[in-house]
Write an enzyme that holds these catalytic residues in place. Structure first.
Site, mmCIF file in Angstrom:
data_model
loop_
_atom_site.group_PDB
_atom_site.id
_atom_site.type_symbol
_atom_site.label_atom_id
_atom_site.label_comp_id
_atom_site.label_asym_id
_atom_site.label_seq_id
_atom_site.Cartn_x
_atom_site.Cartn_y
_atom_site.Cartn_z
ATOM 1 N N LYS A 20 49.556 40.442 34.038
ATOM 2 C CA LYS A 20 49.766 41.621 34.881
ATOM 3 C C LYS A 20 51.233 42.084 34.785
ATOM 4 O O LYS A 20 52.083 41.369 34.251
ATOM 5 C CB LYS A 20 49.364 41.275 36.325
ATOM 6 C CG LYS A 20 47.850 40.971 36.472
ATOM 7 C CD LYS A 20 47.505 40.572 37.909
ATOM 8 C CE LYS A 20 46.015 40.348 38.093
ATOM 9 N NZ LYS A 20 45.695 39.948 39.504
ATOM 10 N N TYR A 60 38.613 47.313 38.453
ATOM 11 C CA TYR A 60 38.503 46.718 39.788
ATOM 12 C C TYR A 60 37.475 47.433 40.665
ATOM 13 O O TYR A 60 37.588 47.409 41.890
ATOM 14 C CB TYR A 60 39.880 46.693 40.462
ATOM 15 C CG TYR A 60 40.792 45.595 39.951
ATOM 16 C CD1 TYR A 60 40.405 44.245 40.012
ATOM 17 C CD2 TYR A 60 42.044 45.875 39.414
ATOM 18 C CE1 TYR A 60 41.236 43.232 39.550
ATOM 19 C CE2 TYR A 60 42.890 44.853 38.957
ATOM 20 C CZ TYR A 60 42.473 43.536 39.033
ATOM 21 O OH TYR A 60 43.306 42.528 38.585
ATOM 22 N N PHE A 68 43.189 46.548 50.309
ATOM 23 C CA PHE A 68 44.309 46.408 49.375
ATOM 24 C C PHE A 68 44.072 47.124 48.048
ATOM 25 O O PHE A 68 44.955 47.116 47.178
ATOM 26 C CB PHE A 68 44.612 44.919 49.123
ATOM 27 C CG PHE A 68 43.459 44.122 48.551
ATOM 28 C CD1 PHE A 68 43.149 44.151 47.201
ATOM 29 C CD2 PHE A 68 42.666 43.332 49.381
ATOM 30 C CE1 PHE A 68 42.100 43.414 46.672
ATOM 31 C CE2 PHE A 68 41.600 42.595 48.869
ATOM 32 C CZ PHE A 68 41.317 42.638 47.512
ATOM 33 N N ARG A 96 39.524 30.223 34.257
ATOM 34 C CA ARG A 96 39.735 30.384 35.701
ATOM 35 C C ARG A 96 40.426 29.141 36.290
ATOM 36 O O ARG A 96 41.252 29.247 37.189
ATOM 37 C CB ARG A 96 38.390 30.620 36.422
ATOM 38 C CG ARG A 96 37.687 31.921 36.016
ATOM 39 C CD ARG A 96 38.153 33.125 36.789
ATOM 40 N NE ARG A 96 37.795 33.063 38.199
ATOM 41 C CZ ARG A 96 38.027 34.056 39.049
ATOM 42 N NH1 ARG A 96 38.591 35.195 38.630
ATOM 43 N NH2 ARG A 96 37.699 33.935 40.313
ATOM 44 N N THR A 102 43.242 32.509 43.606
ATOM 45 C CA THR A 102 43.764 33.876 43.736
ATOM 46 C C THR A 102 45.107 33.895 44.482
ATOM 47 O O THR A 102 46.023 34.601 44.086
ATOM 48 C CB THR A 102 42.729 34.751 44.482
ATOM 49 O OG1 THR A 102 41.487 34.680 43.774
ATOM 50 C CG2 THR A 102 43.177 36.201 44.560
ATOM 51 N N ASN A 123 50.184 37.933 41.460
ATOM 52 C CA ASN A 123 49.697 36.639 40.956
ATOM 53 C C ASN A 123 49.597 36.543 39.435
ATOM 54 O O ASN A 123 48.865 35.732 38.894
ATOM 55 C CB ASN A 123 48.398 36.234 41.670
ATOM 56 C CG ASN A 123 47.266 37.205 41.448
ATOM 57 O OD1 ASN A 123 47.399 38.165 40.684
ATOM 58 N ND2 ASN A 123 46.139 36.957 42.082
ATOM 59 N N HIS A 126 45.180 37.854 35.217
ATOM 60 C CA HIS A 126 43.771 38.102 35.520
ATOM 61 C C HIS A 126 42.903 37.294 34.571
ATOM 62 O O HIS A 126 43.245 37.117 33.412
ATOM 63 C CB HIS A 126 43.433 39.588 35.329
ATOM 64 C CG HIS A 126 41.951 39.853 35.290
ATOM 65 N ND1 HIS A 126 41.197 39.982 36.437
ATOM 66 C CD2 HIS A 126 41.078 39.945 34.249
ATOM 67 C CE1 HIS A 126 39.918 40.163 36.095
ATOM 68 N NE2 HIS A 126 39.825 40.147 34.779
ATOM 69 N N GLU A 137 34.540 43.514 30.537
ATOM 70 C CA GLU A 137 35.979 43.809 30.588
ATOM 71 C C GLU A 137 36.586 43.927 29.196
ATOM 72 O O GLU A 137 37.447 44.780 28.963
ATOM 73 C CB GLU A 137 36.691 42.738 31.432
ATOM 74 C CG GLU A 137 36.296 42.847 32.912
ATOM 75 C CD GLU A 137 36.743 41.665 33.766
ATOM 76 O OE1 GLU A 137 37.432 40.756 33.250
ATOM 77 O OE2 GLU A 137 36.392 41.645 34.972
#
Ligand code: IDP
Ligand code: MG
Length: 160
Positions: A20, A60, A68, A96, A102, A123, A126, A137
């Site tokens: 990110k 998203y 948010f 993951r 998260t 964070n 992704h 994705e």
């Protein structure tokens, strides 16, 4: 227990991993790529990319109702991201685990978020949450010809 049958049931999956904007700005691109590379997964797509608003919203889409969401879209479009596609048996769940929870304060030490971040809204990385979303994705973020089919030289040293 028949190990050869279990092995034949293992599915090759693809997952979409993204550094990110905070990860790029903080100089963590190499560190984050390295975690997946060292684990032994196969990189099949990679680019630095400024995400447009509409793509962020589509990526998203499931979180559209969340309070948010507007800030999340601002965050993801705030600077370049590094888009990656990784392939391997069990890569979705394994990635993951490598990424961690998260909320980085709840993420285990040793995970990317556990080691490198402090806040949910920053964070750093992704990872797709299912094989179906991995495919969805990758199709969303990569164009025709941007995914590379190849056989790493290390392949026989990773799996018997
Ligand atoms: P994940 O990235 O661990 O799969 P999701 O629940 O899918 O987590 O949320 C997607 C992203 O939205 C998170 O990584 C984080 O950047 C952001 N996010 C999730 N929950 C919050 C929150 O409560 N406040 C701010 N941002 C959030
Ligand atoms: Mg998610």
């Amino acid at each position: 227990f028949l190990p050869h049958l279990v092995a034949s049931m293992e599915q090759v999956e693809e997952t979409y991993i993204m550094v990110k904007p905070d990860g790029v700005q903080r100089g963590l691109v190499g560190e984050i790529i390295s975690r997946f590379e060292k684990k032994g997964f196969k990189l099949i797509g990679l680019k630095l990319f400024q995400c447009p608003q509409d793509l962020a919203e589509e990526h998203y889409i499931d979180l559209k109702a969340k309070s948010f969401y507007p800030k999340l879209i601002d965050y993801i479009t705030s600077g370049p991201v590094v888009c990656m596609a990784w392939e391997g048996i069990g890569v979705v769940a394994s990635a993951r685990k490598l990424i961690g929870s998260t909320n980085p304060l709840q993420a285990e030490p040793g995970t990317i978020r556990g080691d490198l971040a402090v806040q949910t809204g920053r964070n750093v990385v992704h990872g797709s949450d299912s094989p179906e979303n991995g495919k969805r994705e990758i199709a969303l973020w990569f164009g025709e010809g941007e995914i590379c089919e190849w056989t790493p030289a290390q392949a026989p040293w990773l799996r018997e």
